[in-house]
Design a protein around this motif. Structure first.
Motif, PDB file in Angstrom:
ATOM      1  N   SER A   8      -5.643  20.666  47.601  1.00 37.65           N
ATOM      2  CA  SER A   8      -6.528  19.642  47.899  1.00 37.65           C
ATOM      3  C   SER A   8      -7.936  19.878  46.745  1.00 37.65           C
ATOM      4  CB  SER A   8      -7.281  19.987  49.322  1.00 37.65           C
ATOM      5  OG  SER A   8      -7.873  21.491  49.393  1.00 37.65           O
ATOM      6  N   TYR A   9      -8.081  20.930  46.200  1.00 36.75           N
ATOM      7  CA  TYR A   9      -8.867  21.054  45.143  1.00 36.75           C
ATOM      8  C   TYR A   9      -8.923  20.276  43.826  1.00 36.75           C
ATOM      9  CZ  TYR A   9      -5.884  25.064  44.577  1.00 36.75           C
ATOM     10  OH  TYR A   9      -4.923  25.939  44.339  1.00 36.75           O
ATOM     11  N   TYR A  10      -7.661  19.620  43.725  1.00 37.18           N
ATOM     12  CA  TYR A  10      -7.464  18.804  42.589  1.00 37.18           C
ATOM     13  C   TYR A  10      -7.759  17.391  43.232  1.00 37.18           C
ATOM     14  CZ  TYR A  10      -5.322  22.821  40.334  1.00 37.18           C
ATOM     15  OH  TYR A  10      -4.920  23.879  39.639  1.00 37.18           O
ATOM     16  N   PHE A  11      -8.263  16.509  42.099  1.00 38.47           N
ATOM     17  CA  PHE A  11      -8.626  15.084  42.477  1.00 38.47           C
ATOM     18  C   PHE A  11      -7.446  14.421  42.548  1.00 38.47           C
ATOM     19  CE2 PHE A  11     -12.766  15.958  40.050  1.00 38.47           C
ATOM     20  CZ  PHE A  11     -13.107  17.116  41.046  1.00 38.47           C
ATOM     21  N   GLU A  12      -6.984  13.734  43.813  1.00 40.03           N
ATOM     22  CA  GLU A  12      -5.605  13.210  44.004  1.00 40.03           C
ATOM     23  C   GLU A  12      -5.812  11.887  43.450  1.00 40.03           C
ATOM     24  OE1 GLU A  12      -2.881  11.372  47.893  1.00 40.03           O
ATOM     25  OE2 GLU A  12      -4.985  12.532  48.166  1.00 40.03           O
ATOM     26  N   GLU A  13      -6.778  11.262  43.335  1.00 38.98           N
ATOM     27  CA  GLU A  13      -6.847   9.964  42.502  1.00 38.98           C
ATOM     28  C   GLU A  13      -6.603   9.767  41.171  1.00 38.98           C
ATOM     29  OE1 GLU A  13      -9.329  11.085  44.465  1.00 38.98           O
ATOM     30  OE2 GLU A  13      -9.658   9.733  46.320  1.00 38.98           O
ATOM     31  N   GLY A  15      -7.547  15.871  37.890  1.00 38.67           N
ATOM     32  CA  GLY A  15      -9.234  16.199  38.157  1.00 38.67           C
ATOM     33  C   GLY A  15      -9.320  17.256  38.819  1.00 38.67           C
ATOM     34  N   ALA A  16     -10.401  18.141  38.431  1.00 31.51           N
ATOM     35  CA  ALA A  16     -10.573  19.669  39.204  1.00 31.51           C
ATOM     36  C   ALA A  16     -12.041  19.580  39.294  1.00 31.51           C
ATOM     37  CB  ALA A  16      -9.867  20.625  38.382  1.00 31.51           C
ATOM     38  N   PRO A  17     -12.499  20.813  39.962  1.00 38.20           N
ATOM     39  CA  PRO A  17     -14.010  20.735  40.361  1.00 38.20           C
ATOM     40  C   PRO A  17     -14.636  21.441  39.316  1.00 38.20           C
ATOM     41  CG  PRO A  17     -12.351  22.048  41.773  1.00 38.20           C
ATOM     42  CD  PRO A  17     -11.612  21.374  41.259  1.00 38.20           C
ATOM     43  N   TYR A  77     -14.343  26.927  41.299  1.00 41.25           N
ATOM     44  CA  TYR A  77     -15.161  26.150  40.895  1.00 41.25           C
ATOM     45  C   TYR A  77     -15.461  25.031  42.122  1.00 41.25           C
ATOM     46  CZ  TYR A  77     -15.969  27.147  36.106  1.00 41.25           C
ATOM     47  OH  TYR A  77     -16.491  27.524  34.942  1.00 41.25           O
ATOM     48  N   GLN A  78     -14.828  25.107  43.046  1.00 42.11           N
ATOM     49  CA  GLN A  78     -15.280  24.297  44.334  1.00 42.11           C
ATOM     50  C   GLN A  78     -16.589  24.770  44.851  1.00 42.11           C
ATOM     51  OE1 GLN A  78     -11.799  23.630  47.561  1.00 42.11           O
ATOM     52  NE2 GLN A  78     -11.191  25.669  46.312  1.00 42.11           N
ATOM     53  N   LYS A 110     -18.140  11.286  47.631  1.00 38.84           N
ATOM     54  CA  LYS A 110     -17.269  12.412  47.128  1.00 38.84           C
ATOM     55  C   LYS A 110     -15.748  12.275  47.655  1.00 38.84           C
ATOM     56  CE  LYS A 110     -17.192  17.296  46.522  1.00 38.84           C
ATOM     57  NZ  LYS A 110     -15.980  17.802  47.527  1.00 38.84           N
ATOM     58  N   GLY A 111     -14.686  12.494  47.066  1.00 40.24           N
ATOM     59  CA  GLY A 111     -13.569  12.199  47.298  1.00 40.24           C
ATOM     60  C   GLY A 111     -12.913  10.760  47.751  1.00 40.24           C
ATOM     61  N   ASN A 112     -13.831   9.999  47.770  1.00 40.88           N
ATOM     62  CA  ASN A 112     -13.389   8.500  47.741  1.00 40.88           C
ATOM     63  C   ASN A 112     -13.423   7.710  46.496  1.00 40.88           C
ATOM     64  OD1 ASN A 112     -13.360   9.050  50.591  1.00 40.88           O
ATOM     65  ND2 ASN A 112     -14.948   7.873  51.190  1.00 40.88           N
ATOM     66  N   GLY A 113     -12.986   8.281  45.422  1.00 40.20           N
ATOM     67  CA  GLY A 113     -12.956   7.956  44.071  1.00 40.20           C
ATOM     68  C   GLY A 113     -12.032   6.572  43.921  1.00 40.20           C
TER      69      GLY A 113
END
Length: 493
Positions: A173-178, A193-195, A401-402, A431-434
Motif C-alpha cells: 500500500s505504500y507504493y502509489f497504485e495509480e 511512485g513511493a512516499p 518515508y510514510q 491524497k490516494g485519489n490520483g
C-alpha cells in the motif's frame, strides 16, 4: 556525488548533548530517585533506583513493525534524483529535515549499508544516464525523475522491469497504485511512485475564497464534498454566481472585474479532464496502448470543457496579471492549481480553503485529482546486477518515508492551509485519489504521443476548433502505428 552524511558527526554530537542535558535535568529534578537515603535503625545506606530516560519512539517506528532485517555487508546504494531535500538536506532547518536524516541513518545502520546521492535535473537525466547504461554500468540503484522526463528513459531502453526485483513488493500500500498502473505495459512494470517522492505538493485541487463564498451565501463546501455533491455542475454554478462587473463596462472582461475561476493554461485543462475521469490512453483487451478518448462519455467531457473555456466566461485568462495574483487579490472565487505553498498565497489577505477536484457527477464513486506532470516517479536501470540489495533498501526506505508524508500534511497544516477541514480534504478526498495517464509517462519519448492532449488544449484554450471528436479520430491510425512500434521495441529488449 554527495555522501548522505549531512555533517553526521556534528548532528550526532548535538543529539548526544541534548540527551545528556535531558538526563541531567531529569536527575536533578527527581531527587527521590538519586539521593542516598540512610536507614538510621540499621545504619545501612540505601539508594533508590534511577528510572532510565527512554528515547521517544521514532515517527516511522509504526511502519517498520515485524520488519525482516538483512545484513547487506556495507553495500553502497546510489540514488540519482532531482530533489536534494528529500534525500540530503544541506542543513537541519525543520522537523522534516530531521526526519529525513533519521530515516537515512536508520536504514544505513539497520541494514549495514551506505546511501549516496547524486543530483541530476530531469531535463538532463537521459543524456547523463544513457552513456553509462549503454556501456553496461548500472548507473544507479534508484532513479528519481518527473513523469514528463521518464518517457525518454523508457524509449531509450534504459529502464529495468520492477517486477524483476524479487525483494520488492510493488503491491504494498505504500507504493502509489495509480503510478504503477500507468507504467505497466503487458505483464511488465517500468516505474513506480513511493512516499520518498510524495505527490502531496503536486496534486491539482480547487482553492476557494472563503470571504466571497460566505458573501454569496453558498452552503458548507466541506459538507458538499463529504456528501458526494461537489460536482462540476456545482462548480460552474457557483463560479457564475461570483462574477461581478467591477469596472462598469457591462461585461466581465478584464482583471479589474471579479471572476469565477483563475487557473494555469495547459496544465489545468489536463487536470480538469483527468479529474472528470477522462483518459487519453489505456490498455485495450489485447494489452495494447490505444486512444481512450473517442467514446461518447469522453467526448461529452471534452465538449463540457470546451464550453467551460469558451462559452461560460467564468475563467480568467491571463492578461496583465497572473492567476495566482488575481486569486490572492480577492478577484476570483476559485483557483484551480497545484497544492503549492507559495509566498503569494501565504500572504493572501482573504482566507482560503482547499477542495478536491469536483466529481463529473454524483454517481462517481470518488473524487479524482491529477498530480502535476512534474510529480516524481522512480525506476531502476536494466544493467543493475544488484537487484537483490536494491530491492531490500527501496522497501526499507518506502516504509519509513510514510512518516514523511505524515509530516508533509502536518507542515501544510501548520504553515499554509488555513481552514481546519483542509487536512481532512487532503487525507480523505485528495491524497490516494490520483488521476494518472499513460500519456504523461510516454509523451516525451515521441512528441506525437502528446497529440490528444494538444488537441484538447487547442480547442479549449485557443478555441481553434469545436469538433474535438473528428480531430481526435483523424490521429488514431497514425498513433496506433507509432504506439505499436514503441512498445514492441521495449518488449524486445
Amino acid at each position: 556525488m554527495k555522501k548522505l552524511i549531512w555533517k553526521k558527526l556534528i548532528w550526532k554530537k548535538l543529539i548526544s548533548t541534548l540527551l545528556l542535558v535531558t538526563l541531567l535535568i531529569t536527575i536533578s529534578g527527581c531527587k527521590k530517585n538519586t539521593e542516598i537515603i540512610t536507614d538510621h535503625d540499621d545504619g545501612e545506606a540505601k539508594q533508590n533506583m534511577i528510572t532510565p530516560v527512554e528515547e521517544p519512539e521514532s515517527p516511522f517506528a509504526k511502519y517498520t513493525e515485524n520488519e525482516e532485517v538483512v545484513d547487506l555487508q556495507g553495500y553502497e546504494f546510489k540514488v540519482v534524483d532531482f530533489h536534494d531535500n528529500r534525500w540530503a538536506p544541506e542543513e537541519i532547518k525543520s522537523p522534516m529535515d530531521e526526519l529525513i536524516v533519521s530515516i537515512i541513518e536508520d536504514v544505513e545502520k539497520t541494514y549495514n549499508c551506505s546511501i549516496v546521492f547524486e543530483h541530476v535535473n530531469p531535463d538532463l537525466i537521459f543524456e547523463t544516464a544513457q552513456p553509462a547504461i549503454m556501456a553496461g554500468d548500472k548507473y544507479a540503484d534508484l532513479i528519481g525523475t518527473t513523469m514528463w522526463a521518464f518517457g525518454k528513459l523508457l524509449g531509450g531502453n534504459l529502464i529495468g522491469k520492477i517486477n524483476d526485483v524479487e525483494t520488492m513488493d510493488i503491491n504494498q500500500s505504500y507504493y502509489f497504485e495509480e503510478v504503477t498502473q500507468s507504467a505497466t505495459f503487458g505483464k511488465d512494470t517500468y516505474a513506480f511512485g513511493a512516499p520518498f517522492g510524495t505527490h502531496i505538493g503536486n496534486y491539482w485541487l480547487v482553492f476557494y475564497n472563503t470571504r466571497i463564498w460566505n458573501e454569496l451565501g453558498y452552503p458548507d463546501p466541506y459538507e458538499l464534498v463529504r456528501n458526494g455533491q461537489w460536482t462540476w455542475d456545482k462548480f460552474v454554478e457557483y463560479a457564475k454566481g461570483a462574477l461581478r462587473d467591477n469596472d462598469g463596462d457591462g461585461i466581465i472582461s478584464t482583471d479589474a472585474d471579479r471572476w469565477g475561476v483563475t487557473c494555469a493554461g495547459g496544465d489545468s485543462i489536463q487536470a480538469f479532464f483527468f479529474g472528470m475521469g477522462g483518459k487519453y490512453y489505456q490498455l485495450n483487451e489485447e494489452g495494447k496502448v490505444r486512444l481512450a478518448c473517442l467514446d461518447q462519455a469522453s467526448i461529452e467531457k471534452m465538449n463540457f470543457m470546451y464550453k467551460l473555456y469558451n462559452k461560460d466566461n467564468i475563467i480568467f485568462k491571463n492578461q496583465n496579471i497572473g492567476g495566482t495574483d488575481m486569486f490572492a487579490a480577492g478577484k476570483a472565487l476559485f483557483m484551480c492549481n497545484g497544492n503549492d505553498a507559495n509566498d503569494t498565497m501565504k500572504n493572501m489577505e482573504d482566507d482560503f480553503g482547499i477542495l478536491p477536484t469536483p466529481k463529473w457527477n454524483t454517481e462517481e464513486e470518488q473524487y479524482i485529482n491529477a498530480p502535476d506532470h512534474n510529480a516524481p516517479v522512480f525506476c531502476i536501470t536494466n544493467t543493475n546486477p544488484n537487484l537483490y540489495e536494491a530491492g531490500i533498501i527501496i522497501e526499507a526506505l518506502a516504509k519509513r518515508y510514510q512518516a514523511v508524508e505524515d509530516q508533509n500534511i502536518q507542515d501544510f497544516t501548520d504553515t499554509f492551509w488555513r481552514m481546519e477541514e483542509d487536512a481532512e480534504m487532503m487525507a480523505e478526498y485528495i491524497k490516494g485519489n490520483g488521476a494518472y495517464d499513460i500519456i504523461n509517462m510516454i509523451k516525451n519519448a515521441n512528441s506525437q504521443f502528446n497529440a490528444p492532449a494538444s488537441i484538447l488544449f487547442s480547442a479549449c484554450y485557443d478555441n481553434a476548433y469545436s469538433d474535438i471528436k473528428s480531430t481526435m479520430e483523424a490521429t488514431e491510425d497514425a498513433l496506433n502505428v507509432l504506439l505499436d512500434d514503441f512498445f514492441d521495441n521495449i518488449e524486445d529488449n
